[in-house]
Structure formats: structure tokens, C-alpha cells
Design a protein around this motif. Structure first.
Motif, mmCIF file in Angstrom:
data_model
loop_
_atom_site.group_PDB
_atom_site.id
_atom_site.type_symbol
_atom_site.label_atom_id
_atom_site.label_comp_id
_atom_site.label_asym_id
_atom_site.label_seq_id
_atom_site.Cartn_x
_atom_site.Cartn_y
_atom_site.Cartn_z
ATOM 1 N N GLN A 60 43.105 -152.636 -51.238
ATOM 2 C CA GLN A 60 43.339 -151.193 -51.163
ATOM 3 C C GLN A 60 42.108 -150.443 -51.661
ATOM 4 O O GLN A 60 41.333 -150.957 -52.461
ATOM 5 C CB GLN A 60 44.552 -150.813 -52.022
ATOM 6 C CG GLN A 60 45.068 -149.410 -51.831
ATOM 7 C CD GLN A 60 46.346 -149.150 -52.637
ATOM 8 O OE1 GLN A 60 46.747 -149.962 -53.472
ATOM 9 N NE2 GLN A 60 46.978 -148.028 -52.395
ATOM 10 N N LEU A 62 40.937 -146.673 -53.373
ATOM 11 C CA LEU A 62 41.426 -145.498 -54.075
ATOM 12 C C LEU A 62 40.240 -144.620 -54.464
ATOM 13 O O LEU A 62 39.112 -145.100 -54.588
ATOM 14 C CB LEU A 62 42.196 -145.892 -55.344
ATOM 15 C CG LEU A 62 43.370 -146.872 -55.164
ATOM 16 C CD1 LEU A 62 43.806 -147.413 -56.515
ATOM 17 C CD2 LEU A 62 44.530 -146.198 -54.462
ATOM 18 N N ASP A 91 45.236 -142.384 -53.052
ATOM 19 C CA ASP A 91 45.211 -143.426 -52.036
ATOM 20 C C ASP A 91 44.356 -142.993 -50.849
ATOM 21 O O ASP A 91 44.688 -142.044 -50.138
ATOM 22 C CB ASP A 91 46.646 -143.716 -51.582
ATOM 23 C CG ASP A 91 46.730 -144.880 -50.608
ATOM 24 O OD1 ASP A 91 45.678 -145.389 -50.180
ATOM 25 O OD2 ASP A 91 47.853 -145.291 -50.281
#
Length: 278
Positions: A60, A62, A91
Motif C-alpha cells: 500500500q 500512503l 490512502d
């Protein structure tokens, strides 16, 4: 490609892009699972390293923004590389989904592609944040309702043991196991006499995860998952599309994975994991 016998799951990840004027939800720090590294937009570089028998999986992206103690974000210095307990995380994926500006999308996409190119399926990588890097280009893309300028790109990752059995896509071999990794090799694909190859997977209920799939900028390149009756999932190239960390569940006892390629438009990267119940 030969049969791949798996108690199987394949994981698929998808990426989105963020606009400086788009509102994105904050991420609850308590919900973050995995290792994180913060690359400050105004200082130096960071390294990520795994053990010898492990590979980096990027999970991910961020954005981190500072918050001032008095609640007035005008007093928060976005140029500071000092991280604090009350920093907010946003996000990038959700920002990208909501973005309408071409510049913002291209900036996020370039940074994500750079991180994946440098780190994905590698044992070791260095992320630069100097003015020549695409990561540095994210510093002016504002986040949150108050449109704060972020200070860091945060990369959520983990080291995974990519042990045998593993399969090279378009390679005529059979592997059996509860967990099987499938990867691509551009050199092998360039020597194909046909424009497609197929893996057959048989076993218990499967979970499919695309750990890192970058099919390139041509729409003619496609990757399809089929059971005996229909296409379960299909993705294609175009605009350097990136797919990662999206899970697909398949209940059929046998299914196939098909790759359609043209030698001039080979995929940049295919890395996936199949998991099953055996």
C-alpha cells in the motif's frame, strides 16, 4: 504452460491516484499491518532490505501530513522530516480514485511505478527523494479536507518467503503445493512462437492474489482467469495500468490463467500467488 496443481489462491492488487484538491479519508494507524518506511520529500533516501530467501511485496501507498499541536495546520511545517505521533496518513489509492486532474494522476502513477520498479520482488532497494525522483513530485499534492501539503510518502510492505514451488509464466512445468508463486520473464516471453500461454490450476477452493501486475501501456496485452464456464476476472494493459493487492476467490475445482501477449508489447511485471486448502 503445464498444469499447476495448487490448493490455490491468487491475490490481485489495484492502484488508484490522488488529486491535490480531492478529499481522501484518513487511515487509522491501528489498522496498518506490515512494515512501513517513510520517505521524506525533502531529505535523502531510505533503504528496504529482506533476508536472502525473501522478496519484497509492496502492499500500500500512503501520504503523511503533519498536524500542529494547536490544531492550526498553517503552523505545521510540511518541509520538516521529523515524524510525530499525531501525523495523519491518507490512502493514496482512494485519492487516485477520486482524482480528476491529469497532472495529479500522472504524478502519483509515476511515483508508484518507480517504487514498484525499484522494490517489488527484490531483496533490497533504495528509495530516493531528491528533486530528480518522481517521489519528490508528490510533495505538492495536497490531502485531506484542509488540503494539507504532505511531508512523506509512506510505503507499506512486507518480506515474503518466495520458496518453491514457483512457476515461470509460459514455462511448461507442473508444480504442486498449498502455495505457488507465478512470475513472468520478458526474455522467455519474447521467444514465444504463439501470442498466448495458459496455466491450468486444479485443487481445492482457490484464492488468487496479484502481488504486482504491470501489463504495460498496450491494450492488446491481457491477463484472464477463467473457470469452466466463464471469465472470472480479466485485466488489460493501457496507460501503464498497475494492479496489486486485490483478492479473487474461485470455487471451481479446475480453472485456467491465460496470458495474451504480442512481442512488441510484453508486460512489465507479473507476480502472483496462488493459495489453496491442501
Amino acid at each position: 504452460m503445464g498444469d499447476v496443481r495448487v490448493s490455490g489462491t491468487i491475490l490481485v492488487l489495484m492502484v488508484s491516484y490522488c488529486s491535490g484538491s480531492i478529499i481522501c479519508d484518513k487511515v487509522d494507524v491501528a489498522e496498518i499491518e506490515g512494515d512501513v518506511i517513510s520517505v521524506c520529500y525533502n531529505q535523502g533516501s531510505k533503504e528496504i532490505k529482506c533476508l536472502r530467501n525473501e522478496s519484497l511485496q509492496v502492499k500500500q501507498f500512503l501520504q503523511k501530513a503533519h498536524v500542529s499541536k494547536d490544531g492550526d495546520d498553517r503552523n505545521a511545517d510540511y518541509r520538516s522530516c521529523v515524524e510525530k505521533f499525531n501525523d495523519e496518513l491518507y490512502d493514496v489509492g482512494e485519492c487516485l480514485l477520486n482524482a480528476s486532474g491529469v497532472h495529479q494522476k500522472m504524478a502519483y502513477q509515476a511515483a508508484i511505478m518507480e517504487v514498484l520498479e525499484e522494490c517489488s520482488q527484490k531483496r533490497y532497494c533504495i528509495l530516493e527523494s531528491d528533486t530528480s525522483s518522481t517521489i519528490h513530485g508528490l510533495k505538492d499534492l495536497r490531502v485531506g479536507e484542509r488540503k494539507k501539503r504532505p511531508s512523506h510518502l509512506v510505503v507499506l510492505h512486507q518480506c515474503v518467503k518466495e520458496q518453491v514451488p514457483s512457476v515461470m509464466l509460459c514455462d511448461s512445468k507442473t508444480k504442486t503445493g498449498k502455495e505457488v508463486y507465478i512470475s513472468s520473464n520478458r526474455l522467455k516471453m519474447s521467444s514465444l512462437e504463439t501470442s498466448n500461454c495458459t496455466c491450468t490450476v486444479s485443487g481445492a477452493v482457490s484464492r488468487v492474489t496479484l502481488l504486482d501486475v504491470r501489463l504495460g501501456n498496450s491494450h492488446v496485452t491481457t491477463l484472464s482467469i477463467r473457470d469452466k464456464t466463464r471469465k472470472v476476472y480479466t485485466i488489460q494493459g493501457g496507460d501503464q495500468a498497475v494492479h496489486f493487492m486485490k483478492e479473487i476467490y474461485i470455487s471451481q475445482p479446475e480453472w485456467s490463467l491465460q496470458m495474451d501477449v504480442i512481442r512488441d508489447y510484453l508486460p512489465d511485471k507479473i507476480w502472483m500467488r496462488l493459495e489453496g486448502n491442501y
